[in-house]
Design a protein around this motif. Structure first.
Motif, PDB file in Angstrom:
ATOM      1  N   ASP A 625       0.770  -1.156  -0.048  1.00  0.00           N
ATOM      2  CA  ASP A 625      -0.043   0.111   0.094  1.00  0.00           C
ATOM      3  C   ASP A 625       0.696   1.058   0.008  1.00  0.00           C
ATOM      4  O   ASP A 625       1.988   1.253   0.527  1.00  0.00           O
ATOM      5  CB  ASP A 625      -0.763   0.066   1.057  1.00  0.00           C
ATOM      6  N   PRO A 626       0.483   2.278  -0.729  1.00  0.00           N
ATOM      7  CA  PRO A 626       1.104   3.593  -0.909  1.00  0.00           C
ATOM      8  C   PRO A 626       1.379   4.346   0.363  1.00  0.00           C
ATOM      9  O   PRO A 626       2.195   5.310   0.341  1.00  0.00           O
ATOM     10  CB  PRO A 626       0.477   4.172  -1.971  1.00  0.00           C
ATOM     11  N   TYR A 627       0.623   4.205   1.584  1.00  0.00           N
ATOM     12  CA  TYR A 627       0.834   5.058   2.621  1.00  0.00           C
ATOM     13  C   TYR A 627       1.303   4.339   3.923  1.00  0.00           C
ATOM     14  O   TYR A 627       1.251   3.006   3.905  1.00  0.00           O
ATOM     15  CB  TYR A 627      -0.728   5.457   3.283  1.00  0.00           C
ATOM     16  N   PRO A 628       2.242   4.885   4.493  1.00  0.00           N
ATOM     17  CA  PRO A 628       2.678   4.291   5.845  1.00  0.00           C
ATOM     18  C   PRO A 628       1.678   4.027   7.001  1.00  0.00           C
ATOM     19  O   PRO A 628       0.563   4.489   6.742  1.00  0.00           O
ATOM     20  CB  PRO A 628       3.949   5.143   6.474  1.00  0.00           C
ATOM     21  N   ALA A 629       1.973   3.039   7.972  1.00  0.00           N
ATOM     22  CA  ALA A 629       0.825   3.134   9.125  1.00  0.00           C
ATOM     23  C   ALA A 629       0.602   4.090   9.725  1.00  0.00           C
ATOM     24  O   ALA A 629      -0.515   4.096  10.250  1.00  0.00           O
ATOM     25  CB  ALA A 629       1.336   1.858   9.885  1.00  0.00           C
ATOM     26  N   TYR A 630       1.599   5.079   9.887  1.00  0.00           N
ATOM     27  CA  TYR A 630       1.254   6.217  10.579  1.00  0.00           C
ATOM     28  C   TYR A 630       2.157   7.753  10.002  1.00  0.00           C
ATOM     29  O   TYR A 630       3.291   7.208   9.485  1.00  0.00           O
ATOM     30  CB  TYR A 630       1.313   6.244  12.111  1.00  0.00           C
ATOM     31  N   ARG A 631       1.729   8.618  10.165  1.00  0.00           N
ATOM     32  CA  ARG A 631       2.428   9.871   9.452  1.00  0.00           C
ATOM     33  C   ARG A 631       2.328  10.980  10.606  1.00  0.00           C
ATOM     34  O   ARG A 631       1.011  11.505  10.908  1.00  0.00           O
ATOM     35  CB  ARG A 631       2.096  10.054   8.392  1.00  0.00           C
ATOM     36  N   PRO A 632       3.327  11.348  11.265  1.00  0.00           N
ATOM     37  CA  PRO A 632       3.098  12.454  12.285  1.00  0.00           C
ATOM     38  C   PRO A 632       2.570  13.499  11.556  1.00  0.00           C
ATOM     39  O   PRO A 632       2.910  14.162  10.441  1.00  0.00           O
ATOM     40  CB  PRO A 632       4.428  12.689  12.966  1.00  0.00           C
ATOM     41  N   VAL A 633       1.735  14.456  12.288  1.00  0.00           N
ATOM     42  CA  VAL A 633       1.245  15.871  11.912  1.00  0.00           C
ATOM     43  C   VAL A 633       2.629  16.790  11.557  1.00  0.00           C
ATOM     44  O   VAL A 633       3.497  16.842  12.873  1.00  0.00           O
ATOM     45  CB  VAL A 633       0.514  16.545  12.931  1.00  0.00           C
ATOM     46  N   PRO A 634       2.847  17.229  10.738  1.00  0.00           N
ATOM     47  CA  PRO A 634       3.923  18.299  10.479  1.00  0.00           C
ATOM     48  C   PRO A 634       4.141  19.316  11.600  1.00  0.00           C
ATOM     49  O   PRO A 634       3.305  19.734  11.891  1.00  0.00           O
ATOM     50  CB  PRO A 634       4.013  18.821   9.030  1.00  0.00           C
ATOM     51  N   LYS A 635       5.739  19.201  11.824  1.00  0.00           N
ATOM     52  CA  LYS A 635       5.919  20.446  12.808  1.00  0.00           C
ATOM     53  C   LYS A 635       5.317  21.701  12.857  1.00  0.00           C
ATOM     54  O   LYS A 635       4.702  22.174  13.572  1.00  0.00           O
ATOM     55  CB  LYS A 635       7.442  20.574  12.933  1.00  0.00           C
ATOM     56  N   ALA A 636       5.248  22.143  11.305  1.00  0.00           N
ATOM     57  CA  ALA A 636       4.900  23.351  11.036  1.00  0.00           C
ATOM     58  C   ALA A 636       3.376  23.476  11.171  1.00  0.00           C
ATOM     59  O   ALA A 636       2.947  24.493  11.838  1.00  0.00           O
ATOM     60  CB  ALA A 636       4.964  23.710   9.608  1.00  0.00           C
ATOM     61  N   VAL A 637       2.538  22.383  11.148  1.00  0.00           N
ATOM     62  CA  VAL A 637       1.354  22.307  11.410  1.00  0.00           C
ATOM     63  C   VAL A 637       0.990  22.404  13.061  1.00  0.00           C
ATOM     64  O   VAL A 637      -0.055  23.164  13.243  1.00  0.00           O
ATOM     65  CB  VAL A 637       0.374  21.140  10.640  1.00  0.00           C
ATOM     66  N   GLN A 638       1.716  21.900  13.691  1.00  0.00           N
ATOM     67  CA  GLN A 638       1.475  21.866  15.046  1.00  0.00           C
ATOM     68  C   GLN A 638       1.721  23.003  15.668  1.00  0.00           C
ATOM     69  O   GLN A 638       0.985  23.486  16.738  1.00  0.00           O
ATOM     70  CB  GLN A 638       2.682  20.850  15.653  1.00  0.00           C
ATOM     71  N   LYS A 639       2.966  23.637  15.341  1.00  0.00           N
ATOM     72  CA  LYS A 639       2.985  25.155  15.563  1.00  0.00           C
ATOM     73  C   LYS A 639       2.163  26.115  15.388  1.00  0.00           C
ATOM     74  O   LYS A 639       1.852  26.900  16.319  1.00  0.00           O
ATOM     75  CB  LYS A 639       4.495  25.615  15.239  1.00  0.00           C
TER      76      LYS A 639
END
Length: 859
Positions: A625-639
């Motif tokens: 499958d083309p997606y990872p099992a999880y992907r963290p929310v980017p740092k810029a979005v968190q800030k």
């Protein structure tokens, strides 16, 4: 023939004659016993798959011996109730039990049918029976055989006239509410027996003593609740339907068992997809691509007691699914009929009939449970319950979510046409559950936020790719957008809904077995994976880790959509007093609206952004499958999210408009101060806790706890702050100093960075109450009620059923960070010391007091 042989034959003949005479005597005895049992007594008999007798307040089964070891579903429905707030008429509170009867000597045993473990190997299956024997849940002495010996008579009253945790009529409660009940046997009265060709039912008045709590306080003790309960037994098909293997990458309710496979020398969990047995009447024509009717359509009976204006939109919502079935070649797969007026065989509480029932109580909900054959996942029966209070919550939703763009909803009585549109959506959503579809909470995050303000886009796609999400109305649309043609409601069906029905119900003619179907079904999923409109996101019941699979959200950018949403709340509050006057002489509507905006909707929008901080996008992943099992929310979005949340607390003056405040009484002091006092400490504590996992798993682009706390500090103590009033500034500064003192452990007290999520959610009673109300008003309990056994089936902890469990709450231990709190406590002291000389009056006293607290804590 010699003499010995002749003597032997004579003896054998004598024995056979004696045996026959003995059998005749036993038969005559049994016949006499059966006839004597009823002779001279007044009784009522109903004949069906099982013959029922009602006599002297008891229920007797005349059970055909051919049905021993045949499997039944045993379930319970409430017909009448003394307390509608506890039990609504028509509710099925618990999933049915699979059961069967056996006989040993002179006793009948009712056993739970266990299909949880299976094997195609005869020897392994025999071994499994020894380890997974069907437990006995009832025993009944044989009273007599029928004269033809084809059925056995026994008293089964205890099954239908007693309390049972598996069949009690009470729905689960959650949040801050608590309830427990105990059965009161002296309040039991047998009412009615019914028998049909494939099921039987018994109705009885059952009484329970109920205890209730709210916020931990008792609100009712030993309150008697009497419910007319109909318990039914449905004979399962002798041959189970052909199953379809489920896939966790699409949201279909599963039926689970464990398979022992000798060929692979392995034990594995198997999941079948829950679905109706929908077969084309003309298979050859269907295979050629022609539109054909099903051999047996899915028929729903619609309660004629619904308010007249509800009937047509509810009916339309049911039939909307025919659009999806037509795409896969089925014509009129679903039918809707009104309750028959002059049909004595019709009973809406009998499991022969799929019904949409009206519940005249104030519960703000609707739900759609179903009965499933545990051997195959075949859906056998389903009902939808629509509570009258649903219209109240629909009106509230429209007011706070659509009010900015459509002032028509900001009045005490919402126009009938808008209510009808909302009822149609709810009806279709619940029917989706009865067809086997789970909630897809990722759907509403697929559309670009600005597309939700596009007339062309929203007219084509609505607000979400799936009506199985909790995406109600278009809160992104701004004043003036409605006039431009922007659609404010979900689609009749979304693109994901068509896809799910195709995956679940389209026959795979190229496959001879369920196993052979898997490759075809897998391709239907993987071919759509690059398109976010077809993504499935699991429901999160134990906390929100994935910010793209939330409830009540819209769009692919939580910050942007929430900014639009809060702009609408500002606009609504500014104009509510003017627009909401019609028919609201006692300010009832405006009171409720203001309370809803501040205590529920603002909080709900705000929490959408909170979950970006430390969040993960999660995907159920197969090899390739083309997606990872999880992907963290980017740092810029968190800030960005943290800055937005702080700014939103900075500018809450719109909640305290004098034109609103002078007419309402639902605030604790100033609304803005109340919200800030509650949410700011929660946010700071959450930042330290929630970023722990993100920091540990996102090495390259992680938003660390140290950075997050620093960002909060800089915001609160920034010299450029001009928007907040003095009280707001001082409140946030005081709260931050208290948190830093506690977290740094320079003073004895709870250690902030090791708080559990449960501790965090109990930080303030106001926050708990807001969370309770937000969950209540978002129909959170509908999730569980759509299938009451889901929590036990789908799991409440991580990894219990891989792939099909609800998303778990994941906790991370990032170690002690008291030194980080201490660092910013020292910085706070330094900043305060710099500010004091240039301040005066109340501000100076405030700063001096904070300095005193820090100095005392450090001693």
């Amino acid at each position: 023939m010699n003499r010995n042989i002749r003597q032997g034959c004579l003896l054998l003949t004598v024995l056979l004659i004696c045996a026959a005479l003995h059998a005749q005597k036993d038969t005559a005895k049994q016949k006499s016993k059966y006839e004597t049992f009823f002779k001279g007594k007044k009784f009522e008999t109903k004949k069906g798959t099982i013959t029922l007798h009602k006599m002297n307040g008891k229920v007797y089964f005349e059970f055909p011996v051919k049905l021993f070891k045949r499997h039944f579903l045993l379930g319970s429905v409430a017909e009448q109730t003394s307390h509608i707030e506890e039990v609504a008429a028509g509710e099925q509170a618990k999933d049915p039990l699979a059961v069967h009867f056996t006989i040993t000597d002179s006793t009948i045993y009712l056993r739970r049918s266990d299909f949880s473990v299976r094997s195609e190997d005869v020897n392994i299956q025999e071994a499994l029976r020894k380890s997974y024997a069907d437990p006995v849940i009832g025993a009944y002495p044989v009273l007599a055989y029928t004269p033809d010996s084809l059925a056995v008579l026994f008293d089964i009253s205890s099954l239908f006239l007693s309390g049972s945790p598996n069949m009690d009529p009470f729905m689960p409660v959650g949040g801050l509410a608590g309830r427990n009940s105990s059965f009161k046997s002296e309040g039991t009265v047998l009412h009615e027996i019914m028998a049909f060709e494939d099921n039987v039912s018994v109705s009885a008045y059952l009484t329970y003593l109920v205890n209730k709590t709210f916020f931990g306080f008792s609100v009712a003790e030993n309150m008697p609740v009497t419910v007319l309960t109909k318990r039914s037994m449905l004979l399962l098909p002798e041959k189970p339907g052909v199953p379809r293997y489920n896939d966790p990458r699409i949201g279909i309710f599963p039926t689970k068992f464990v398979q022992y496979d000798p060929k692979q020398d392995a034990v594995k969990e198997i999941f079948f997809a829950n679905r109706w047995r929908l077969e084309p009447a003309d298979k050859a024509a269907h295979a050629r691509g022609e539109l054909v009717k099903p051999l047996k359509p899915i028929v729903f009976y619609l309660d004629n007691k619904f308010p007249a204006t509800w009937i047509e939109p509810i009916r339309k919502g049911v039939l909307d699914w025919n659009m999806a079935f037509e795409k896969i070649g089925f014509k009129d797969a679903i039918e809707v009929k009104m309750y028959p007026q002059h049909d004595s065989t019709f009973d809406p509480n009998n499991i022969r009939f799929n019904c949409i029932k009206y519940a005249p109580n104030l519960t703000q909900n609707a739900m759609g449970p179903s009965w499933v054959d545990p051997r195959s996942g075949e859906i056998l029966y389903a009902s939808v319950y629509v509570y009258h209070g649903l219209v109240d919550i629909l009106s509230d939703w429209m007011a706070v979510q659509m009010g900015g763009a459509n002032p028509e909803v900001l009045q005490k009585k919402v126009p009938v046409a808008l209510i009808a549109e909302a009822l149609r959506y709810v009806s279709a959503h619940e029917i989706g559950h009865t067809l086997g579809l789970m909630h897809n909470m990722a759907a509403s995050s697929a559309y670009p936020v600005d597309s939700l303000r596009s007339p062309a886009f929203t007219r084509k796609y609505g607000t979400t790719p799936s009506i199985m999400d909790y995406a109600r109305f278009n809160f992104v649309a701004q004043p003036g957008d409605l006039e431009k043609g922007v659609k404010m409601t979900p689609p009749l069906l979304g693109v994901y809904d068509y896809y799910a029905i195709d995956w679940l119900y389209a026959p795979v003619y190229s496959a001879a077995t369920p196993e052979a179907e898997v490759a075809v079904l897998d391709k239907k999923i993987t071919s759509r994976m690059p398109d976010p409109y077809y993504r499935y996101g699991k429901q999160q019941l134990n906390g929100n880790l994935d910010p793209s699979a939330l409830t009540e959200d819209l769009g692919d950018d939580q910050v942007k959509s929430t900014r639009y949403a809060i702009n609408n709340l500002r606009y609504i509050m500014k104009n509510a007093d003017k627009w909401g006057k019609a028919g609201d002489e006692n300010f009832d509507f405006r009171n409720n609206l203001a309370f809803y905006v501040v205590n529920i909707q603002y909080y709900w929008y705000w929490m959408h952004v909170v979950h970006n901080i430390g969040g993960y996008y999660q995907y159920e992943k197969y090899e390739g499958d083309p997606y990872p099992a999880y992907r963290p929310v980017p740092k810029a979005v968190q800030k960005e999210s943290l800055q937005f949340l702080l700014q939103s607390l900075d500018s809450l003056d719109w909640m305290a408009l004098p034109v609103v405040q002078r007419n309402i009484n639902n605030f604790h002091g100033q609304a803005d101060e109340y919200i800030r006092r509650t949410l700011f400490p929660y946010l700071v504590r959450l930042v330290a806790l929630q970023t722990t996992l993100s920091e540990s798993k996102n090495e390259k682009d992680g938003y660390t706890r140290s950075e997050a706390i620093a960002d909060v500090f800089q915001y609160v103590w920034s010299n450029s702050k001009t928007k907040m009033n003095r009280s707001a500034i001082q409140g946030m500064q005081s709260a931050l100093v208290d948190i830093l003192i506690t977290g740094s452990e320079v003073k004895k007290g709870p250690v902030v960075n090791t708080l559990s999520f449960a501790d965090l959610e109990q930080y303030e009673q106001q926050l708990l109450l807001m969370d309770h109300m937000a969950n209540k008003y978002s129909l959170q309990h509908e999730t569980v009620q759509c299938s009451p056994a889901l929590l036990s089936l789908l799991g409440s902890s991580a990894g219990e059923i891989s792939g099909f469990e609800f998303l778990p709450r994941i906790k991370a231990d990032g170690g002690n960070i008291s030194h980080i709190y201490y660092q910013w406590l020292l910085e706070s002291r330094k900043r305060i010391q710099q500010l004091i000389p240039a301040s005066s009056g109340d501000t100076r006293l405030h700063l001096e007091y904070l300095l005193l607290k820090i100095n005392k804590a450090g001693k």
